[in-house]
Design a protein around this motif. Structure first.
Motif, PDB file in Angstrom:
ATOM      1  N   HIS A 124       0.863  -1.180   0.000  1.00  0.00           N
ATOM      2  CA  HIS A 124       0.000   0.000   0.000  1.00  0.00           C
ATOM      3  C   HIS A 124       0.899   1.230   0.000  1.00  0.00           C
ATOM      4  O   HIS A 124       1.398   1.641   1.045  1.00  0.00           O
ATOM      5  N   HIS A 125       1.139   1.805  -1.151  1.00  0.00           N
ATOM      6  CA  HIS A 125       1.906   3.045  -1.210  1.00  0.00           C
ATOM      7  C   HIS A 125       1.009   4.212  -0.830  1.00  0.00           C
ATOM      8  O   HIS A 125      -0.198   4.191  -1.085  1.00  0.00           O
ATOM      9  N   TYR A 126       1.617   5.227  -0.242  1.00  0.00           N
ATOM     10  CA  TYR A 126       0.838   6.387   0.160  1.00  0.00           C
ATOM     11  C   TYR A 126       0.176   7.009  -1.062  1.00  0.00           C
ATOM     12  O   TYR A 126       0.836   7.313  -2.058  1.00  0.00           O
ATOM     13  N   GLY A 127      -1.134   7.165  -0.988  1.00  0.00           N
ATOM     14  CA  GLY A 127      -1.874   7.799  -2.074  1.00  0.00           C
ATOM     15  C   GLY A 127      -2.317   6.856  -3.173  1.00  0.00           C
ATOM     16  O   GLY A 127      -2.890   7.287  -4.160  1.00  0.00           O
ATOM     17  N   SER A 128      -2.051   5.545  -3.009  1.00  0.00           N
ATOM     18  CA  SER A 128      -2.472   4.593  -4.041  1.00  0.00           C
ATOM     19  C   SER A 128      -2.820   3.261  -3.391  1.00  0.00           C
ATOM     20  O   SER A 128      -2.561   3.040  -2.207  1.00  0.00           O
ATOM     21  N   VAL A 129      -3.415   2.392  -4.171  1.00  0.00           N
ATOM     22  CA  VAL A 129      -3.776   1.062  -3.673  1.00  0.00           C
ATOM     23  C   VAL A 129      -2.804   0.045  -4.261  1.00  0.00           C
ATOM     24  O   VAL A 129      -2.185   0.289  -5.308  1.00  0.00           O
ATOM     25  N   PRO A 130      -2.636  -1.096  -3.603  1.00  0.00           N
ATOM     26  CA  PRO A 130      -1.708  -2.093  -4.140  1.00  0.00           C
ATOM     27  C   PRO A 130      -2.207  -2.675  -5.456  1.00  0.00           C
ATOM     28  O   PRO A 130      -3.416  -2.722  -5.713  1.00  0.00           O
ATOM     29  N   ALA A 131      -1.274  -3.106  -6.283  1.00  0.00           N
ATOM     30  CA  ALA A 131      -1.655  -3.719  -7.559  1.00  0.00           C
ATOM     31  C   ALA A 131      -2.379  -5.035  -7.336  1.00  0.00           C
ATOM     32  O   ALA A 131      -3.187  -5.461  -8.157  1.00  0.00           O
ATOM     33  N   ARG A 132      -2.075  -5.692  -6.216  1.00  0.00           N
ATOM     34  CA  ARG A 132      -2.765  -6.940  -5.883  1.00  0.00           C
ATOM     35  C   ARG A 132      -3.067  -6.935  -4.392  1.00  0.00           C
ATOM     36  O   ARG A 132      -2.182  -6.761  -3.578  1.00  0.00           O
ATOM     37  N   ARG A 133      -4.326  -7.145  -4.051  1.00  0.00           N
ATOM     38  CA  ARG A 133      -4.729  -7.176  -2.649  1.00  0.00           C
ATOM     39  C   ARG A 133      -4.704  -8.629  -2.174  1.00  0.00           C
ATOM     40  O   ARG A 133      -5.533  -9.446  -2.590  1.00  0.00           O
ATOM     41  N   ALA A 134      -3.740  -8.920  -1.331  1.00  0.00           N
ATOM     42  CA  ALA A 134      -3.572 -10.284  -0.834  1.00  0.00           C
ATOM     43  C   ALA A 134      -2.782 -10.225   0.465  1.00  0.00           C
ATOM     44  O   ALA A 134      -2.158  -9.215   0.789  1.00  0.00           O
ATOM     45  N   VAL A 135      -2.802 -11.313   1.220  1.00  0.00           N
ATOM     46  CA  VAL A 135      -2.082 -11.414   2.485  1.00  0.00           C
ATOM     47  C   VAL A 135      -1.162 -12.622   2.431  1.00  0.00           C
ATOM     48  O   VAL A 135      -1.588 -13.719   2.051  1.00  0.00           O
ATOM     49  N   ILE A 136       0.085 -12.420   2.796  1.00  0.00           N
ATOM     50  CA  ILE A 136       1.068 -13.501   2.791  1.00  0.00           C
ATOM     51  C   ILE A 136       0.839 -14.409   3.992  1.00  0.00           C
ATOM     52  O   ILE A 136       0.678 -13.943   5.123  1.00  0.00           O
ATOM     53  N   LEU A 137       0.867 -15.710   3.739  1.00  0.00           N
ATOM     54  CA  LEU A 137       0.708 -16.716   4.789  1.00  0.00           C
ATOM     55  C   LEU A 137       2.048 -17.319   5.198  1.00  0.00           C
ATOM     56  O   LEU A 137       2.243 -17.680   6.360  1.00  0.00           O
ATOM     57  N   SER A 138       2.946 -17.459   4.246  1.00  0.00           N
ATOM     58  CA  SER A 138       4.301 -17.957   4.532  1.00  0.00           C
ATOM     59  C   SER A 138       5.230 -17.491   3.426  1.00  0.00           C
ATOM     60  O   SER A 138       4.782 -17.090   2.343  1.00  0.00           O
ATOM     61  N   ALA A 139       6.530 -17.532   3.702  1.00  0.00           N
ATOM     62  CA  ALA A 139       7.543 -17.150   2.710  1.00  0.00           C
ATOM     63  C   ALA A 139       8.665 -18.165   2.747  1.00  0.00           C
ATOM     64  O   ALA A 139       9.032 -18.667   3.811  1.00  0.00           O
ATOM     65  N   THR A 140       9.215 -18.450   1.565  1.00  0.00           N
ATOM     66  CA  THR A 140      10.303 -19.424   1.453  1.00  0.00           C
ATOM     67  C   THR A 140      11.541 -18.732   0.905  1.00  0.00           C
ATOM     68  O   THR A 140      11.482 -18.048  -0.121  1.00  0.00           O
ATOM     69  N   PHE A 141      12.664 -18.921   1.597  1.00  0.00           N
ATOM     70  CA  PHE A 141      13.935 -18.301   1.240  1.00  0.00           C
ATOM     71  C   PHE A 141      14.951 -19.385   0.888  1.00  0.00           C
ATOM     72  O   PHE A 141      14.943 -20.474   1.469  1.00  0.00           O
ATOM     73  N   GLU A 142      15.826 -19.071  -0.070  1.00  0.00           N
ATOM     74  CA  GLU A 142      16.917 -19.975  -0.427  1.00  0.00           C
ATOM     75  C   GLU A 142      18.238 -19.320  -0.034  1.00  0.00           C
ATOM     76  O   GLU A 142      18.578 -18.240  -0.523  1.00  0.00           O
ATOM     77  N   LEU A 143      18.983 -19.990   0.849  1.00  0.00           N
ATOM     78  CA  LEU A 143      20.173 -19.412   1.441  1.00  0.00           C
ATOM     79  C   LEU A 143      21.383 -20.306   1.204  1.00  0.00           C
ATOM     80  O   LEU A 143      21.262 -21.537   1.167  1.00  0.00           O
ATOM     81  N   ALA A 144      22.539 -19.655   1.048  1.00  0.00           N
ATOM     82  CA  ALA A 144      23.782 -20.396   0.810  1.00  0.00           C
ATOM     83  C   ALA A 144      24.246 -21.069   2.097  1.00  0.00           C
ATOM     84  O   ALA A 144      24.334 -20.421   3.145  1.00  0.00           O
ATOM     85  N   ASP A 145      24.543 -22.349   2.020  1.00  0.00           N
ATOM     86  CA  ASP A 145      25.004 -23.108   3.188  1.00  0.00           C
ATOM     87  C   ASP A 145      26.522 -22.965   3.284  1.00  0.00           C
ATOM     88  O   ASP A 145      27.279 -23.756   2.737  1.00  0.00           O
ATOM     89  N   VAL A 146      26.973 -21.919   3.999  1.00  0.00           N
ATOM     90  CA  VAL A 146      28.399 -21.588   4.046  1.00  0.00           C
ATOM     91  C   VAL A 146      29.057 -22.020   5.345  1.00  0.00           C
ATOM     92  O   VAL A 146      30.281 -21.916   5.498  1.00  0.00           O
ATOM     93  N   GLY A 147      28.271 -22.474   6.309  1.00  0.00           N
ATOM     94  CA  GLY A 147      28.847 -22.909   7.578  1.00  0.00           C
ATOM     95  C   GLY A 147      29.203 -21.740   8.488  1.00  0.00           C
ATOM     96  O   GLY A 147      28.773 -20.594   8.286  1.00  0.00           O
TER      97      GLY A 147
END
Length: 378
Positions: free
Chosen positions: A172-195
């Motif tokens: 939601h940018h100030y003065g405008s509406v989002p391009a897609r109205r939705a709510v995130i339930l979970s997020a998946t990240f891919e990370l380098a296993d560097v130890g």
């Protein structure tokens, strides 16, 4: 789907403003969150979701609608199709900094420069949070979300979220509406296993912030520790005892401007090039196509300029506030508007508008607020 006695939003937001909502629901699981949102959407009432409350600026009047608090938690480690990487699927209500701490403890790189950022994991993709050269877009694989239009739950690749500088199709940018109205339930990240060993730091911005050379080697834990210390010195790590942290973080966005406009600013203003689109899409109407595709037109990259520098050099130093006002700039960081003690949203908005007007008069640039504004105008 437990409905609770509404809590004043001033108690649930880091800027410490906001009245009592008409209705409040606590969602402790993904199923409860989905049920709550579908129920609210069916009524047609006003609504918003609340995670950590660190990116909201809420007005003083009671909110005439429903607030859904996302209190889901959990991190699941998954295999990655890429050798040397691992994936973490994280519930939307999980604390962001806890996710960073877990990733560092497991030797997974990609989030450590974003240590200490307040808020929840579900909010991170919405504004593509970032710090010291790391951004969500660099490691995000996909999100699971529920779409307001259809009420359906779906998995959406990161590439379809329109992730840009502190923005996405969900924001939601100030003065405008989002391009897609939705709510995130979970997020998946891919990370380098560097130890846990020491290694060189690739990002020049992060090296500069931590005082490292290209040849210095440090561990993920060292980076996290020193990022937290750096943010704390700027009042950017939440601390109940420190009014400088009673804020929404950076209140104004660093502005992205054209290279030609950037040249009108003083040379001392910090600036960073924004990566250009190296493969622009050229659309040629079939009726106009003559068998040749024109060569792409080169142009200068846009430039990101420091909003904090602009504020200070418009004459508004750290700690500035109006006489008798309980709202003021942080004494450590000119980009943060802070609640110095029971300030109203009206007081904070007055200060924000004054800052905008001073910067516009001095440099010809209108700063845009970064938090989501609810029931308040600038």
């Amino acid at each position: 789907m437990p409905e609770i006695t509404p809590i004043p939003l001033a108690q649930l937001t880091t800027l410490r403003t906001g009245g009592v909502p008409e209705r409040m629901i606590d969602a402790l699981s993904t199923d409860e969150l989905v049920e709550a949102l579908r129920d609210v959407w069916a009524t047609g009432d006003e609504w918003f979701v609340l995670g950590g409350g660190s990116n909201l600026f809420v007005g003083d009047d009671p909110f005439e609608g429903t607030v859904v608090r996302i209190l889901t938690r959990g991190i699941e480690r998954l295999p990655s199709p890429r050798p040397g990487f691992a994936r973490l699927r994280v519930a939307a209500g999980h604390d962001w900094d806890d996710l960073v701490a877990v990733s560092v403890s497991e030797g997974l790189a990609g989030l450590e420069a974003m240590s200490g950022i307040p808020g929840t994991v579900g909010a991170a993709p919405v504004q593509n949070i970032g710090a010291y050269g790391q951004e969500t877009v660099q490691t995000l694989v996909e999100v699971e979300l529920i779409d307001e239009t259809t009420g359906e739950v779906e998995t959406v690749p990161a590439a379809d979220l329109g992730l840009g500088f502190r923005t996405s199709v969900l924001k939601h940018h100030y003065g405008s509406v989002p391009a897609r109205r939705a709510v995130i339930l979970s997020a998946t990240f891919e990370l380098a296993d560097v130890g846990h060993g020491e290694r060189r730091i690739a990002g020049a911005q992060l090296r500069g912030a931590l005082g490292l050379t290209e040849d210095d080697t440090v561990s993920l834990a060292w980076v996290r520790e020193h990022v937290l210390a750096t943010r704390a010195r700027k009042g950017m790590v939440l601390d109940d005892a420190d009014p400088d942290t009673h804020s929404a973080g950076s209140f104004f966005q660093n502005a992205v401007v054209s290279a030609s406009f950037a040249r009108t600013l003083p040379d001392a203003c910090p600036r960073w090039p924004v990566a250009p689109d190296l493969d622009p899409v050229v659309v040629i109407p079939l009726s106009a196509y003559e068998g040749l595709v024109p060569a792409p037109t080169s142009r200068e990259s846009d430039v990101k300029v420091s909003a904090g520098w602009l504020i200070e050099n418009a004459g508004l130093r750290k700690g500035f506030r109006f006489p008798r006002s309980r709202a003021g700039l942080s004494t450590k960081h000119a980009l943060a508007l802070t609640n110095r003690g029971n300030a109203t949203a009206t007081e904070l908005a007055e200060l924000a508008r004054y800052i905008q007007s001073r910067v516009a008069a001095e440099f010809g640039l209108v700063l845009q607020p970064e938090p989501v504004l609810i029931g308040v105008e600038l």
